[in-house]
Design an enzyme around this catalytic site. Structure first.
Site, PDB file in Angstrom:
ATOM      1  N   GLU A 280      43.845  40.069  37.056  1.00 51.29           N
ATOM      2  CA  GLU A 280      43.186  39.552  38.255  1.00 51.29           C
ATOM      3  C   GLU A 280      41.953  40.416  38.525  1.00 51.29           C
ATOM      4  OE1 GLU A 280      45.856  38.361  41.645  1.00 51.29           O
ATOM      5  OE2 GLU A 280      47.267  39.563  40.468  1.00 51.29           O
ATOM      6  N   ARG A 495      57.311  47.783  32.134  1.00 49.80           N
ATOM      7  CA  ARG A 495      56.042  48.339  32.584  1.00 49.80           C
ATOM      8  C   ARG A 495      55.971  49.835  32.293  1.00 49.80           C
ATOM      9  NH1 ARG A 495      54.453  46.562  38.610  1.00 49.80           N
ATOM     10  NH2 ARG A 495      52.695  47.873  38.011  1.00 49.80           N
ATOM     11  N   LYS A 505      46.536  48.554  44.393  1.00 46.01           N
ATOM     12  CA  LYS A 505      45.130  48.425  44.792  1.00 46.01           C
ATOM     13  C   LYS A 505      44.961  48.701  46.284  1.00 46.01           C
ATOM     14  CE  LYS A 505      44.730  45.019  41.152  1.00 46.01           C
ATOM     15  NZ  LYS A 505      44.882  43.601  40.828  1.00 46.01           N
TER      16      LYS A 505
END
Length: 784
Positions: A280, A495, A505
């Site tokens: 993204e 992950r 973020k």
């Protein structure tokens, strides 16, 4: 009900404990009950226990793609045409590899060994041949000899022989050859102690404080002399399905159009691997993304395929041009070049048509439930789920044309995710201009709708994603299949997370606005731009992702593991130089007139063939303040009133003469005398120094957070902002470095002897270089 099921499973030979364990798995229980019923239908009730193990294997090993062949397999087992696990495994393998064709009975039976009779004489002959081959070693090691490989050789000669019969015959022939076991045979063999492994170079330094151990290059360098790449380290771990063999993977759903879609797909791709990295564009990539980049680009590169960079730009509210640029920049920094750069928005028209088609097929509807009601997993059923198709079509068109307010309607899909979430949203209304399509759209597709269809449009063969997307796999396959489109395969992996940091973020944004860090590339963060600025080489990041591996587990890696990889890479890549962080002026009072004013110093002292550089030398030099003490105990080996030291590369030994102090008592200058190293005893230590140096700024970094999990409320009750380490940055504005670094470009890396690895910061100017300490020469034991 449970008791009767347990009794049923015990009737085929399972122990009661095994039966109880089995019924905990609902799918396995259903499959096994169906297999037993089929066996009974084929008249095998009386021999249930004889064939029970094979029935259990059918139930547990039969993939969904070939579940329609359960009756065939049970029939062959019940009629005793398939009598061993080897035969059953061969049958399963054959069916899975011939899924797109009608069953060729003869070929199937040949592959499964149906009708093949292996006599005791056949077994005896095969065993004799193998025992004869290993006779010398058997007689030498006797019963301590490992017979496992021998069994494998025998089975390769007589594939369908009964394993127990083979083992019995082998034991008998070995007994005949060696005779009964002696007392020595019964003793446990002495285990040979493995040689102690040498410490990795990342934790070793030589007497001068340099990181010079050659063994590190043995582990991190490939045969071509370069640092090993991701795929080279991963090796056989990167084993996924072959292009076009999607149907062989676990959980893949086959519909009537599947095989035709795969054939067309192979024509378009020529059988190459196609992957994609779909970030993204609403923030800077972090260390976790490095694993995703390496998996997607690395796997494509290793197989001769291609990887797309596809921006998932379906949320125009949070997307900025700087993030698009930074993402591409970081991918290229890690050493990869996208096959093509695409955007989800490239497909907005086609995605809209797919949504219309989905409504027409009765698989989607327009819903007016508010967003809050759709959060979580136990959401109420929509009262509009069964609204007429034409009504949903008209409302969806009204959504498109801006006739319905933001938040007043969504398009939802009639499916349920693995985690239980019902009817995920496909489209929502946002009256926000898009950076690429402008005001054309006021409805935007969600990840659940967009991702699989973009993968299909781009002919992705391997949709590699992190484990949290496993819960979307069913909707991924469902959507491609109900729209009768080519369906890729989704593979999940764990992950990569690091301790002592945050990567959210929103939280990084908070650190910036609070003034705790300067920006997204502050070297205390673990964004990729921050790691680059601090001096972490991309090869070390790629190396770490490979060492972590293709694991499904979500792990939290210590930053020290990444730092160790950094040391290994920089040990073979970073040129050496000398810098003094806290300078102390030293005057050599008796420097001989014939002393060279320039010295040649190797770039890599452990391998002088790799080049050298020149540095000035004169009577005024600078050493580290910590390298001198007026008085010290026996554990201090550097310069004291009574203890001389050598000057690295100068061939001189200096001895204390006098000290000059400021009014405060602080030592400001030393006067020393010198002797040639060949004319005096060898000193206990050699120290680094600089002469006629460049003044520079050096920034020393430590962990930004005090605790390993700063976001864990039990560990840090006050929240991550309360866990900041006040000593995470130390700026030394009056450090000195030798002139060999003059003109070094941004991100150029050096090993400053005894001080660590350093990188030139973008804040540098022609007048003053700024260096970031990347890592120390060895791990700080206090961090363990």
């Amino acid at each position: 009900m449970a008791d009767s099921t347990i009794d049923l499973f015990v009737s085929i030979g399972l122990t009661e404990q095994k039966a109880k364990e089995t019924i905990k798995n609902a799918q396995l229980t259903e499959n096994l009950k169906q297999a037993i019923k089929l066996a009974d239908d084929f008249g095998a009730t009386a021999i249930r226990k004889e064939i029970g193990k094979l029935l259990y294997n059918v139930a547990s090993k039969l993939k969904a793609q070939i579940k329609n062949h359960m009756g065939l397999l049970v029939q062959y087992i019940s009629s005793k045409k398939i009598t061993s696990e080897d035969q059953l495994n061969a049958a399963l393998f054959y069916l899975l590899h011939h899924i797109d064709s009608d069953l060729d009975v003869k070929a199937f039976e040949d592959d499964c060994g149906v009708g093949v009779v292996v006599t005791p004489e056949d077994i005896e002959i095969a065993v004799e041949e193998v025992v004869k081959k290993h006779k010398d070693e058997l007689q030498s090691k006797r019963y301590h000899y490992n017979t496992g490989p021998m069994l494998g050789e025998i089975k390769s000669k007589i594939r369908w022989a009964d394993g127990k019969a083979v083992k019995h015959e082998l034991d008998m022939q070995i007994l005949d050859l060696l005779g009964p076991k002696t007392a020595a045979d019964l003793e446990k063999p002495q285990k040979q102690k493995a040689p102690k492994a040498s410490k990795p170079a990342s934790t070793k330094a030589n007497a001068s404080g340099q990181d010079e151990t050659a063994t590190s290059s043995d582990s991190i360098l490939g045969t071509d002399g370069h640092v090993k790449g991701f795929a080279e380290v991963m090796g056989d771990a990167l084993k996924f399905h072959k292009p076009g063999e999607n149907y062989k993977t676990d959980g893949y759903v086959i519909v009537p159009t599947t095989m035709d879609s795969l054939k067309d797909h192979l024509k378009r791709t020529s059988g190459k691997v196609f992957t994609r990295f779909p970030p993204e564009p609403n923030g800077i990539l972090h260390i976790g993304h490095a694993k995703a980049i390496n998996f997607n680009f690395g796997y494509a590169r290793a197989t001769g395929g291609h990887c797309y960079l596809r921006y998932d730009d379906t949320n125009p509210e949070k997307e900025e041009e700087k993030f698009f640029v930074a993402i591409k920049d970081m991918i290229e920094w890690l050493g990869y070049k996208p096959y093509k750069i695409t955007h989800a928005s490239d497909n907005f028209d086609e995605l809209y048509e797919c949504a219309v088609q989905l409504i027409k097929k009765g698989h989607a509807y327009v819903c007016h439930m508010p967003a809050d009601a759709l959060k979580g997993f136990n959401t109420p059923d929509s009262p509009w789920r069964d609204r007429p198709i034409q009504e949903s079509l008209q409302l969806f068109e009204d959504m498109k044309h801006g006739k319905i307010g933001e938040g007043e309607a969504t398009l939802r899909m009639k499916t349920t995710l693995e985690e239980g979430k019902k009817d995920p949203v496909a489209y929502r209304i946002k009256f926000t201009p898009h950076h690429r399509t402008g005001d054309k759209w006021c409805i935007y597709p969600t990840y659940d709708f967009t991702h699989c269809l973009c993968d299909s449009i781009e002919d992705i063969t391997h949709s590699l994603c992190t484990k949290e997307f496993q819960s979307r796999r069913s909707s991924y396959y469902w959507l491609c299949n109900v729209l009768e489109r080519y369906c890729p395969v989704q593979w999940e992996y764990g992950r990569l997370n690091l301790g002592y940091t945050v990567v959210s973020k929103r939280k990084i944004g908070k650190l910036i606005t609070e003034g705790i860090v300067r920006d997204w590339d502050d070297p205390r963060l673990f964004t990729l731009t921050a790691l680059r600025r601090r001096g972490f080489p991309p090869e070390a990041i790629n190396y770490l992702t490979a060492k972590v591996g293709v694991t499904m587990a979500r792990t939290c890696t210590e930053p020290s593991m990444l730092e160790a990889c950094v040391r290994e890479v920089l040990n073979v890549k970073a040129k050496r130089a000398m810098a003094v962080l806290q300078p102390l002026k030293v005057v050599i009072s008796n420097l001989p007139a014939d002393t060279p004013q320039e010295l040649s110093v190797p770039d890599f002292p452990a391998d002088e063939a790799r080049g050298s550089h020149s540095i000035p030398f004169n009577k005024i030099i600078y050493i580290e303040q910590e390298d001198f003490k007026e008085s010290a105990d026996k554990s201090f080996f550097r310069l004291t009133k009574d203890n001389p030291v050598g000057l690295r590369y100068a061939g001189l030994v200096i001895s204390f003469e006098k000290v000059v102090k400021e009014s405060s008592g602080k030592v400001s200058e030393l006067h020393v005398t010198c002797k040639k190293a060949t004319e005096t005893d060898k000193p206990k230590a050699f120290i680094h120094w600089v002469a006629d140096p460049l003044k520079c700024e050096i920034r020393l970094y430590d962990r930004l957070f005090k605790h390993k999990f700063p976001e864990d409320a039990t560990e840090v009750p006050g929240g991550f902002l309360s866990d900041i380490n006040p000593d995470s940055l130390q700026v030394l504005s009056s450090a000195m470095v030798d002139r060999s670094v003059t003109g070094a470009g941004v991100y150029t890396k050096f090993q400053f002897e005894r001080n660590g690895y350093f990188s030139v910061d973008p804040d540098s100017t022609p007048q003053k270089l700024v260096f970031n300490r990347t890592v120390t020469l060895k791990e700080d034991p206090g961090k363990k």
